[in-house]
Enzyme design. Structure first.
Site, PDB file in Angstrom:
ATOM      1  CE  LYS A 158      -6.341   2.035  -0.422  1.00 19.35           C
ATOM      2  NZ  LYS A 158      -7.036   2.042   0.916  1.00 19.35           N
ATOM      3  CE  LYS A 195      -3.592   2.544   2.694  1.00 21.46           C
ATOM      4  NZ  LYS A 195      -4.404   2.356   3.845  1.00 21.46           N
TER       5      LYS A 195
HETATM    6 ZN   LIG Z   1      -5.487   3.603   8.391  1.00 12.18          ZN
END
Ligand SMILES: [Zn+2]
Length: 330
Positions: free
Chosen positions: A250, A197
């Protein structure tokens, strides 16, 4: 950690995610749902046009109509209105957390729907960060991973099939797995790690939707630097070694090279992409302004994600994609 594998295929949809040769686009889709603490809430989210915050009294109607179009899985986020936020994010494990209230209702109403819970502290902490701080103001790694694991366990006990830690704290996958093992739930709950992420500019609309913007600073000390291929692979490898059942990249569109790298490096784990709020808003507004046709461009983006190696696509466009695929069938 020992290789516990049952968690990876304890539900029919999890099994379909492990059969990439036969996995359909419909079965790949996961719809993010924002659940408000206000039971009767049904309000639009301005930065995410077309998306709504729903109270538990409104959830069943919305989800039921999507299931009739083929929806198989949802990713749940809680939005607090009156529960007190503290420095540890204690409200996340509370019985009054709207996600914990919604889980048994959804399990009962939709027994085949795969319930994934986003696990994080940022919507529940007074400071809006994803971890817990030491008294001198830096992330406390041990307290953070333990707090995250407690939230994951609370969701598991309330009925989540999958817990999905999105915090990017170090070593939280092992902490979650250890706690699930202690509670003898290791075979019933999968862990979908937000393993790569990035600290992206594409998250803006989500923070408004979940009311989770940090009150100071940013998340660059724990989310990955956007240009770092090496850290993405290392973070994912670390989560694999700690027992993650499902991996994730992501955001999506700006990171498809990372998706392909991770699929090549870890071909035996289902891989998810999160097409995030900024990507959704960008495509939505461009189509509204006649830059392109929404259906054509969304199908191109999700096709590209599949081509890059994603098995699972988490997207706010799920309702539209399900409708478009139904039209093709007719
Ligand atoms: Zn968070």
């Amino acid at each position: 950690m020992a290789d516990f594998l049952h968690s990876s295929y304890h539900h029919p949809i999890l099994r379909s995610w492990s059969n990439s040769a036969t996995l359909s686009l419909v079965d790949s889709l996961v719809y993010p749902v924002f659940i408000s603490e206000n039971n009767d809430c049904d309000e639009s989210i301005d930065p995410l046009p077309g998306q709504r915050r729903l109270g538990i009294n409104k959830l069943k109607g919305v989800i039921s109509s999507l299931i009739s179009k083929g929806l198989k899985s949802v990713l749940l986020f809680g939005v607090l209105t009156s529960l007190e936020k503290d420095e540890q994010g204690s409200a996340a494990s509370s019985d009054d957390n709207p996600v914990i209230k919604a889980l048994p209702i959804l399990r009962e109403a939709f027994p085949n729907l795969l319930l994934i819970c986003d696990v994080c502290l940022c919507a529940y902490t007074s400071h809006g960060h994803c971890g817990v701080f030491t008294s001198d103001g830096v992330i406390d790694p041990k307290e953070s991973m333990q707090a995250i694991a407690r939230v994951a366990l609370a969701y598991a006990k309330a009925g989540a099939h999958v817990v999905a830690p999105s915090d990017m704290m170090d070593c939280r996958i092992k902490a979650i797995k250890d706690l699930l093992q202690d509670e003898n739930m290791i075979n019933r709950v999968a862990v979908m790690s937000y393993s790569a992420k990035f600290a992206s500019s594409f998250y803006g609309p989500f923070r408004a939707a979940a009311q989770s913007a940090p009150s100071f600073g940013d998340r660059k000390a724990y989310q990955l630097p956007p240009m770092s291929r090496g850290l993405a692979i290392r973070a994912t490898g670390r989560d694999v070694s700690e027992g993650a059942d499902i991996l994730m990249v992501k955001p999506g569109m700006a990171y498809l090279d990372i998706v392909r790298d991770i699929k090549n490096a870890f071909p035996h784990h289902p891989l998810a992409i999160y097409q995030v709020s900024g990507e959704y808003a960008m495509l939505y507004h461009a189509a509204q302004n006649s830059v392109f046709d929404l259906q054509t461009v969304v199908m191109e983006t999700v096709g590209g994600m599949k081509r890059a190696g994603a098995d699972i696509i988490i997207t706010y466009f799920t309702p539209q994609i399900l409708s478009w695929l139904e039209e093709v069938k007719d």
